[in-house]
Design an enzyme around this catalytic site. Sequence first.
Site, PDB file in Angstrom:
ATOM      1  N   CYS A 131       0.901  -0.996  -0.125  1.00 48.46           N
ATOM      2  CA  CYS A 131       0.090  -0.017   0.114  1.00 48.46           C
ATOM      3  C   CYS A 131       0.806   1.154  -0.061  1.00 48.46           C
ATOM      4  O   CYS A 131       0.473   2.283  -0.778  1.00 48.46           O
ATOM      5  CB  CYS A 131      -0.964   0.027   1.280  1.00 48.46           C
ATOM      6  SG  CYS A 131      -2.021  -1.410   1.242  1.00 48.46           S
ATOM      7  N   SER A 132       1.878   1.160   0.754  1.00 50.66           N
ATOM      8  CA  SER A 132       2.945   2.270   0.843  1.00 50.66           C
ATOM      9  C   SER A 132       3.524   2.617  -0.470  1.00 50.66           C
ATOM     10  O   SER A 132       3.567   3.616  -0.877  1.00 50.66           O
ATOM     11  CB  SER A 132       3.787   2.053   2.159  1.00 50.66           C
ATOM     12  OG  SER A 132       4.859   2.890   2.026  1.00 50.66           O
TER      13      SER A 132
END
Length: 165
Positions: free
Chosen positions: A59-60
């Site tokens: 996600c990052s």
Amino acid sequence: MQFTKKGTVLETNGTPLQVGDQLPVFQVQNRAGQTVTEDELINRVTFISVVPNINTPVCSLSTRKFNDEVGNYQNIDFYTISTNSTDEQQKWCALSDVSQMQMLSDREHDFGEKMGLWIKDASIDARSVWVVDPNGKIIYRELVEELSHEPNYDQVLEFLKNQQN
């Protein structure tokens, strides 16, 4: 619909919307913790990246990647929606030097439920990428069925380039 996370099967609350569908009426929280609706967010071509948890590696990575691309697209709004709180999102943005993407919190899972992306057992929305036209009609969708995988960056960014004309 079924998604997987490292092989574990996860079920969404319904069938995710399709290309051609209209975005539903939904509410999320902006950076200031204020409730905003799709009417306030969708005024031109809009890119929405949905990530399960901003504090996880994939996600990052994907949010940073899309953040780096924002300046290459004129007249397109970029949003990331996650079920993280606005405080968690702000801390992550500060640590990750992300300032171009607008972060939106689906902590109440209104967006996820209405889009058919809410995974109740994990308290997350399924990873997906959406592009909508100025009227809120879905014109692009990618469902990342294995949540630990990244979206197809090249495909969606090429699609966005074609929307600038």
